[in-house]
Design a protein around this motif. Structure first.
Motif, short mmCIF file in Angstrom:
data_model
loop_
_atom_site.label_atom_id
_atom_site.label_comp_id
_atom_site.label_asym_id
_atom_site.label_seq_id
_atom_site.Cartn_x
_atom_site.Cartn_y
_atom_site.Cartn_z
N GLY A 79 -8.69 19.13 14.44
CA GLY A 79 -9.12 20.27 15.00
C GLY A 79 -8.65 21.33 14.44
N ASP A 80 -7.02 21.33 14.55
CA ASP A 80 -6.28 22.50 14.27
C ASP A 80 -4.83 21.82 13.78
OD1 ASP A 80 -7.96 25.01 15.06
OD2 ASP A 80 -7.52 23.39 16.99
N TRP A 108 -8.53 17.22 23.72
CA TRP A 108 -7.57 16.95 22.51
C TRP A 108 -6.30 16.00 22.88
CZ3 TRP A 108 -9.97 19.01 18.46
CH2 TRP A 108 -10.96 20.29 18.61
N SER A 171 -11.62 29.63 17.75
CA SER A 171 -13.00 28.87 17.64
C SER A 171 -14.06 29.59 18.19
CB SER A 171 -12.94 27.31 18.32
OG SER A 171 -11.93 26.66 17.51
#
Length: 177
Positions: A79-80, A108, A171
């Protein structure tokens, strides 16, 4: 050296490595090759993120996470990513990537990849990722339960929580555009 060759090398060495508990740290030993360098003749900052992928795959294989993913027909997605570079790595220097699961929340999992040379931290890469199947994201609790870990995540440092929230905000903003 291309990531594919490094992945292959890691996989060929893997049979001699023992499985680990999900909260253990895995270590992959590597060396700096010419294609890892930038114009300043040290490892380019983007390459650290790529090398962290190799450390993450070693962790996923040795911790048994891959078995859970196969059962859910899920693939890992990043994701990041955040990185901090403290010292440089130069051509042909050896180093290690120490990978560990830091924490998880409702969506996450957070992993740390610490780059170490001669016992000193060279850089750190933090990754926020998940597993995605055809049905959507697979809740981290499925992985945690099947890996025999406590349902309660280790406490996330405040900076990690803040970083994750800022990523969520970005996001949301991108979705609105």
């Amino acid at each position: 050296m291309n990531l594919w060759f490094r992945l292959l090398a890691m996989l060929l060495r893997r049979p001699w490595k023992k499985p680990v508990n999900g909260l253990d740290t895995t270590v992959v030993k590597m060396r700096v090759w010419p294609l890892d360098l930038d114009f300043n003749r040290h490892v380019t900052n983007g390459r650290y993120f790529t090398l962290a992928d190799v450390g993450r795959m070693d962790y996923v294989l040795r911790s048994g996470t891959f078995r859970v993913a196969l059962r859910h027909k899920a693939i890992p997605v990043v994701g990041d990513v955040w990185g901090k570079f403290r010292r440089e790595l130069k051509l042909f220097e050896s180093f290690e990537i120490h990978s560990r699961l830091m924490a998880w929340d409702d969506k996450w999992v957070f992993m740390e990849h610490r780059f170490v040379r001669k016992g000193r931290t060279i850089g750190v890469v933090i990754m926020r990722g998940a597993f995605r199947s055809a049905k959507g994201l697979v809740h981290p609790q499925y992985f945690i339960a099947e890996m025999n870990l406590d349902k309660v995540s280790p406490t996330m440092p405040e900076w990690l929580t803040s970083w994750s929230q800022s990523c969520d905000g970005l996001s949301q903003k991108l979705r609105e555009e």
